[in-house]
Motif scaffolding. Structure first.
Motif, PDB file in Angstrom:
ATOM      1  N   UNK A  52       3.824  52.233  27.802  1.00 62.91           N
ATOM      2  CA  UNK A  52       4.340  53.612  27.713  1.00 62.91           C
ATOM      3  C   UNK A  52       5.457  53.842  28.726  1.00 62.91           C
ATOM      4  N   UNK A  53       5.396  53.117  29.860  1.00 66.09           N
ATOM      5  CA  UNK A  53       6.419  53.343  30.878  1.00 66.09           C
ATOM      6  C   UNK A  53       7.675  52.534  30.673  1.00 66.09           C
ATOM      7  N   UNK A  54       7.670  51.622  29.713  1.00 69.80           N
ATOM      8  CA  UNK A  54       8.818  50.728  29.545  1.00 69.80           C
ATOM      9  C   UNK A  54       9.944  51.438  28.809  1.00 69.80           C
ATOM     10  N   UNK A  55      11.170  51.148  29.217  1.00 66.89           N
ATOM     11  CA  UNK A  55      12.344  51.663  28.518  1.00 66.89           C
ATOM     12  C   UNK A  55      13.269  50.486  28.247  1.00 66.89           C
ATOM     13  N   UNK A  58      16.247  48.484  30.571  1.00 69.74           N
ATOM     14  CA  UNK A  58      16.295  48.872  31.981  1.00 69.74           C
ATOM     15  C   UNK A  58      15.460  47.921  32.809  1.00 69.74           C
ATOM     16  N   UNK A  61      11.765  49.488  38.761  1.00 69.24           N
ATOM     17  CA  UNK A  61      12.293  50.548  39.629  1.00 69.24           C
ATOM     18  C   UNK A  61      12.465  50.114  41.080  1.00 69.24           C
ATOM     19  N   UNK A  84      19.710  57.109  37.294  1.00 63.55           N
ATOM     20  CA  UNK A  84      18.362  57.108  36.684  1.00 63.55           C
ATOM     21  C   UNK A  84      18.340  56.280  35.409  1.00 63.55           C
ATOM     22  N   UNK A  87      16.668  52.368  35.580  1.00 65.57           N
ATOM     23  CA  UNK A  87      15.309  51.976  35.942  1.00 65.57           C
ATOM     24  C   UNK A  87      14.285  52.499  34.943  1.00 65.57           C
ATOM     25  N   UNK A  88      13.202  51.723  34.809  1.00 69.66           N
ATOM     26  CA  UNK A  88      12.096  52.175  33.959  1.00 69.66           C
ATOM     27  C   UNK A  88      11.270  53.182  34.744  1.00 69.66           C
ATOM     28  N   UNK A  89      10.266  53.714  34.041  1.00 67.83           N
ATOM     29  CA  UNK A  89       9.429  54.770  34.604  1.00 67.83           C
ATOM     30  C   UNK A  89       8.522  54.211  35.703  1.00 67.83           C
ATOM     31  N   UNK A  90       8.587  54.694  36.946  1.00 68.60           N
ATOM     32  CA  UNK A  90       7.736  54.117  37.995  1.00 68.60           C
ATOM     33  C   UNK A  90       6.313  54.665  38.016  1.00 68.60           C
ATOM     34  N   UNK A  91       6.049  55.746  37.293  1.00 68.23           N
ATOM     35  CA  UNK A  91       4.729  56.381  37.422  1.00 68.23           C
ATOM     36  C   UNK A  91       3.602  55.506  36.880  1.00 68.23           C
ATOM     37  N   UNK A  93       3.316  52.353  36.795  1.00 66.78           N
ATOM     38  CA  UNK A  93       3.035  51.232  37.702  1.00 66.78           C
ATOM     39  C   UNK A  93       2.014  51.641  38.756  1.00 66.78           C
TER      40      UNK A  93
ATOM     41  N   UNK B  86       9.672  52.148  24.028  1.00 66.09           N
ATOM     42  CA  UNK B  86      10.869  51.834  24.804  1.00 66.09           C
ATOM     43  C   UNK B  86      11.962  52.863  24.721  1.00 66.09           C
ATOM     44  N   UNK B 118       6.349  55.620  46.192  1.00 63.80           N
ATOM     45  CA  UNK B 118       5.489  56.575  45.510  1.00 63.80           C
ATOM     46  C   UNK B 118       4.041  56.434  45.971  1.00 63.80           C
TER      47      UNK B 118
END
Lengths: 140, 304
Positions: A52-55, A58, A61, A84, A87-91, A93, B86, B118
């Protein structure tokens, strides 16, 4: 529906792994196999969160010189911000990290309990353990 | 501590008693009462119990399968409606939180690894909870499995070890001699570069724990105990967690009262930067390494 499943193939795979773990947990009588099923379910959740966090296109992070985006001093001073779109979503991780630690902890705890159960009843079969326990209760 | 050991011993003896009782009872139950000796209610309850357990088990299987199919079907149906894999403008990826973490991360924390910033700065309290979970799990496993050995047992075990230990396993020993320092070094590298590169406390600690386990496998228990025994394990874990808690307490106090902190963020990108993240990573790493080795050691031979 099928096209949705194919475009989200990582999520679909994670649900299938979750199902395997869930069925293992429910239908196996052996305690060790139940713990393995639990771990399957954990792993499926990590796969789901990570996908879900992958884009697409990119990178992880971490500020990197490879993208020409490493003006760290300016970022720290607050005069510039990192792009922004690199980078992919860091949350997810961070969430997966928390999950892994908790999963390791409870797996060790469950296994220690299984060792004690085996020492007490000489079997890992849950039905046999329950029947022995019932007999003990009736005796009392 | 001695009381705990005694109660554990009593527990073990008690379970043995119960086992022997069970065996005798099983023998007794094989002597079935004759049909005319049992009362009507006894017959009925026996019939119900017999039939019930079987019926309950098959009913359980059926219900479990149906429940699993329903849950997995619902989940798969939901997945088919999720946004495309993605995509940059998925709700999860385009939210305000993600933007804030990436754009203000270096300014606020000084860590070039946004995830480290974070989890060890914005959400450091959560990571303290994680370390506590690990600590509590290790304590629980020690309570359940740790066994103080008598001197006779120790002697017998050392004789056994002398007998079975692969003293002449040249490949294992030389391989470990090369691999252990390299692995330890790599673990420390991952640990100390947690705020600059992928890695951090948990992964570095796990690598260090793996190095300790490899050393223990190759060189035996005695040579491991020379530098890593139960007391050292305990002290390292408590100091690491205590330092983490104290530094968090300081950070909370300073942050809540708007006081200037004495810990500067340094120059981002260098190794001595990003304030508390580096010492916290080291704390978490040592805690994890000790816990991992403790798990291995307790499951292997019920001591550390």
């Amino acid at each position: 529906m099928l096209s949705g499943l194919i475009s989200n193939f990582y999520e679909t795979a994670s649900i299938i792994v979750f199902g395997i773990g869930f069925v293992t947990l429910l239908l196996n009588r052996n305690i060790i196999k139940k713990i393995i099923g639990f771990n399957f379910m954990d792993t499926a959740i990590y796969l789901f969160l990570a996908s879900k966090g992958y884009i697409t296109g990119r990178i992880a992070p971490i500020v990197s010189e490879r993208l020409g985006d490493a003006n760290v001093v300016a970022y720290q001073a607050g005069t510039a911000v990192p792009n922004i779109n690199n980078y992919v979503n860091p949350v997810p991780a961070g969430l997966v990290l928390t999950g892994i630690v908790v999963s390791v902890s409870f797996t060790a705890f469950f296994l220690a309990l299984a060792v004690r159960l085996y020492r007490a009843y000489n079997t890992l079969d849950l039905h046999k353990i329950i029947s022995i326990m019932n007999k003990e209760e009736n005796e009392e | 501590m001695i009381n705990v050991v005694e109660s554990l011993k009593n527990f073990v003896n008690g379970t043995q008693l119960i086992e022997s009782k069970n065996e005798t009872e099983i023998k007794d139950s094989t002597v079935v009462k004759k049909h005319h000796e049992t009362s009507f209610t006894e017959r009925v309850t026996a019939l119900i119990e017999k039939g019930e357990s079987k019926a309950a088990r098959s009913a359980y299987t059926v219900v479990a399968v149906i429940m699993a199919i329903i849950i997995i079907g619902c989940l798969i149906y939901t997945v088919s409606f999720l946004p495309h894999f993605g995509g940059a403008d998925n709700p999860a990826n385009s939210s305000e939180v993600v933007r804030a973490y990436i754009e203000n991360g270096i300014h606020d924390t000084g860590a070039t690894n946004f995830v480290a910033g974070m989890i060890l700065n914005y959400r450091a309290f959560d990571t303290l909870g994680e370390s506590s979970v690990l600590f509590i799990a290790a304590t629980a496993v020690i309570i359940l499995l740790f066994r103080h050995k008598t001197k006779e047992e120790e002697k017998a075990e050392s004789v056994e070890e002398e007998f079975y230990e692969d003293k002449h396993d040249v490949i294992l020993r030389h391989g470990a001699l090369i691999l252990v320092p390299v692995t330890l070094m790599f673990g420390l590298y991952v640990l100390f570069n947690g705020h600059l590169s992928p890695g951090g406390g948990f992964s570095g600690g796990t690598i260090m724990g793996a190095a300790l386990i490899l050393y223990n496998l190759a060189f035996g228990d005695k040579s491991t105990k020379k530098f890593f025994n139960y007391n050292i394990n305990k002290v390292v874990k408590i100091i690491a967690l205590g330092f983490y808690a104290l530094s968090q307490a300081y950070a909370f106090y300073v942050g809540a009262n708007h006081l200037p902190s004495i810990i500067s963020n340094g120059v981002a990108g260098t190794i001595l930067s990003s304030g508390l993240i580096l010492p916290l990573n080291v704390c978490v790493g040592f805690e994890v390494a000790c816990t991992m080795f403790g798990f291995y050691s307790l499951f292997d031979r019920e001591e550390i």
